[in-house]
Scaffold this motif. Structure first.
Motif, short mmCIF file in Angstrom:
data_model
loop_
_atom_site.label_atom_id
_atom_site.label_comp_id
_atom_site.label_asym_id
_atom_site.label_seq_id
_atom_site.Cartn_x
_atom_site.Cartn_y
_atom_site.Cartn_z
N GLY A 153 4.87 1.32 -0.81
CA GLY A 153 4.90 2.14 0.47
C GLY A 153 5.17 0.98 1.60
N ARG A 154 3.97 0.64 2.40
CA ARG A 154 4.11 -0.26 3.31
C ARG A 154 3.83 -1.74 2.53
N HIS A 155 4.56 -2.86 3.35
CA HIS A 155 4.31 -4.16 2.62
C HIS A 155 3.84 -4.86 3.93
N ILE A 156 3.11 -5.81 3.80
CA ILE A 156 2.70 -6.91 4.76
C ILE A 156 2.65 -8.16 4.21
N GLU A 157 2.91 -9.22 4.82
CA GLU A 157 2.70 -10.84 4.62
C GLU A 157 1.75 -11.39 5.30
N GLY A 158 0.96 -12.14 4.58
CA GLY A 158 -0.17 -12.77 5.63
C GLY A 158 -0.75 -14.13 4.74
N GLY A 159 -1.98 -14.71 5.09
CA GLY A 159 -2.44 -15.66 4.49
C GLY A 159 -4.09 -15.38 4.53
N TRP A 160 -4.32 -14.65 3.19
CA TRP A 160 -5.98 -14.61 3.21
C TRP A 160 -6.44 -15.35 2.15
N GLN A 161 -7.50 -16.13 2.51
CA GLN A 161 -8.09 -16.91 1.64
C GLN A 161 -9.51 -17.14 1.55
N VAL A 162 -10.26 -16.99 0.36
CA VAL A 162 -11.67 -17.21 0.57
C VAL A 162 -12.09 -18.30 -0.40
N THR A 163 -13.30 -19.21 -0.10
CA THR A 163 -13.65 -20.06 -0.95
C THR A 163 -15.36 -19.77 -1.30
N PHE A 164 -15.83 -19.51 -2.38
CA PHE A 164 -17.20 -19.27 -2.59
C PHE A 164 -17.63 -20.26 -3.76
N PRO A 165 -18.91 -20.29 -3.76
CA PRO A 165 -19.65 -21.20 -4.86
C PRO A 165 -19.87 -19.97 -6.09
N LEU A 166 -19.79 -20.20 -7.06
CA LEU A 166 -20.22 -19.62 -8.40
C LEU A 166 -21.79 -19.45 -8.47
N GLU A 167 -22.32 -18.89 -7.71
CA GLU A 167 -23.76 -18.74 -7.74
C GLU A 167 -24.24 -17.19 -7.78
N PRO A 168 -25.12 -16.57 -8.49
CA PRO A 168 -25.35 -15.21 -8.58
C PRO A 168 -25.83 -14.93 -7.28
N THR A 169 -25.28 -13.52 -6.70
CA THR A 169 -25.68 -13.17 -5.32
C THR A 169 -27.01 -12.24 -5.86
N ASN A 170 -27.99 -11.96 -4.68
CA ASN A 170 -29.13 -11.29 -4.86
C ASN A 170 -28.74 -9.68 -4.98
N SER A 208 0.79 -1.15 0.01
CA SER A 208 0.00 0.09 0.13
C SER A 208 0.82 1.14 0.00
N GLY A 209 0.14 2.43 -0.17
CA GLY A 209 0.97 3.77 -0.09
C GLY A 209 1.72 3.84 -1.06
N ARG A 210 1.48 3.33 -2.52
CA ARG A 210 2.45 3.29 -4.00
C ARG A 210 2.52 4.83 -4.34
N HIS A 211 3.53 5.19 -4.64
CA HIS A 211 3.77 6.28 -5.23
C HIS A 211 4.04 6.38 -6.63
N VAL A 212 3.69 7.34 -7.33
CA VAL A 212 3.98 7.36 -8.71
C VAL A 212 4.75 8.59 -9.05
N TYR A 213 5.93 8.15 -9.54
CA TYR A 213 6.69 9.36 -10.38
C TYR A 213 6.36 9.37 -11.84
N GLU A 214 5.72 10.15 -12.24
CA GLU A 214 5.45 10.50 -13.76
C GLU A 214 5.73 11.68 -14.55
N GLY A 215 6.78 11.27 -15.66
CA GLY A 215 7.43 12.22 -16.18
C GLY A 215 8.15 13.13 -15.44
N ILE A 216 8.73 12.55 -14.52
CA ILE A 216 9.81 13.11 -13.71
C ILE A 216 11.12 13.73 -14.35
N SER A 217 11.68 14.75 -14.24
CA SER A 217 12.84 15.34 -14.86
C SER A 217 14.14 14.56 -14.01
#
Length: 348
Positions: free
Chosen positions: A331-348, A184-193
């Motif tokens: 910017g900041r960097h974090i490591e972890g273990g995020w995982q979700v499992t979900f059915p492919l069914e349309p949500t209301n 997160s906190g990514r900074h972009v230098y665009e067209g910098i001299s």
């Protein structure tokens, strides 16, 4: 052969008949798919373990991630069938959650959010740093992009798009999405001299030959049958204190055989993914990009990722141009273990 071995184990599981039928069908489909002999060899031990797992109670199997990974190697369809649905998870004070699923024939669009629950772990929108993985029971083309950020709740929203390569309807399948790193906190230098005087370039005092680990541009050609390519590059020097990009060091700028070599260095590249490129511009706005770039890592000492961009001399010479660049810094960097499992069914 695999179906014949494993089908009895499937039949012994105490579950609804329709569930048994779907698992047995998945095994039969897996056994029917031809696999290149050199690239797909299912170990006999894995098959034996698979039969044993199928004979176990489902909750026991579903709670053991290493077993799930082994199962996935043998049969992705069966592994996804058994993997428990979990549409949200938390780790390191960050929550990931599936919020919407939309399906149109062979394509599914899934919206999921990543939220910093306390505001202490991220700085603004997060990137997944190419660390995400998508597991499906079908062959597909997949993409994931960030599509929004809510500053008040510190929530980034991502769109995951899945398309079945066989054109099959996706409804009823199950998908697992996991992430290992957040930036997160990514900074972009665009067209910098860049404050480098191109009117007084000198020939490099010393160069070295390195093995490339990657590169690009019209002057870079990689032989797919070669174990590596070798290039002449600058010997890294001290970081230029006037280089205006924090997170990247300019460690060399000189001529080699009449071509301009610009060398940059990034520490901890695996964690931050800092990168960028240079270009030349004259007073008329005529832009010149590098002829090629090459990346390399020294074989000894601290791991530092180097990139060297090489410019052929433009019409009128380098002195008619100024140096610019576009750079992306994490910017900041974090490591972890995020995982979700979900059915492919349309949500209301």
């Amino acid at each position: 052969m695999e179906f014949e071995r494993l089908s009895p184990a499937v039949e012994s599981i105490r579950m609804p008949n329709d569930a048994k039928s779907r698992v047995a069908a998945a095994l039969a489909a897996e056994s029917a798919v031809p696999r290149p002999h050199a690239n797909w060899r299912r170990p006999a031990l894995a098959l034996a373990v698979l039969a044993l797992l199928l004979a176990m109670a489902m909750p026991v199997f579903a709670s053991v991630e290493p077993i799930y990974r082994l199962m996935y190697l043998v049969s992705p369809a069966v592994a996804q069938f058994f993997h428990p649905v979990q549409q949200s998870c938390e780790d390191q004070g960050v929550r990931m959650e599936v919020v919407s699923v939309s399906i149109q024939d062979d394509t599914a669009q899934v919206y999921l959010t990543i939220q910093d629950l306390t505001g202490e772990h991220t700085d603004g929108p997060v990137d997944l740093n190419d660390s995400y993985a998508i597991r499906t029971p079908f062959d597909c083309v997949a993409a994931c992009i960030r599509v929004g950020y809510d500053e008040i709740s510190r929530t980034s929203t991502f769109l995951v798009t899945l398309s079945d390569m066989g054109g099959n309807v996706l409804t009823g399948n199950k998908v697992t999405f996991s992430v290992d790193q957040l930036v997160s906190g990514r900074h972009v230098y665009e067209g910098i001299s860049i404050p480098l005087d191109l009117t007084c370039l000198e020939e490099a005092a010393e160069t070295q030959t390195v093995r490339s680990i990657g590169g690009g541009g019209p002057g870079y050609q990689r032989d797919p049958d070669s174990p590596g390519m070798f290039f002449e590059v600058l010997v890294p020097g001290a970081a230029d204190p006037d280089f205006p990009v924090e997170g990247i060091d300019l460690t060399g700028a000189a001529l080699v055989g009449g071509q301009l070599h610009l060398q940059t260095a990034v520490k901890n590249h695996a964690d931050n993914d800092n990168h960028g490129y240079f270009y030349l511009m004259d007073e008329a706005g005529q832009r010149v990009d590098s002829y090629y770039s090459v990346s390399f890592i020294p074989q000894t000492g601290e791991r530092i990722d180097y990139t060297e961009e090489v410019f052929s001399e433009p019409d009128g010479g380098f002195s008619q141009y100024k140096l610019y660049g576009d750079f992306w810094i994490a910017g900041r960097h974090i490591e972890g273990g995020w995982q979700v499992t979900f059915p492919l069914e349309p949500t209301n």
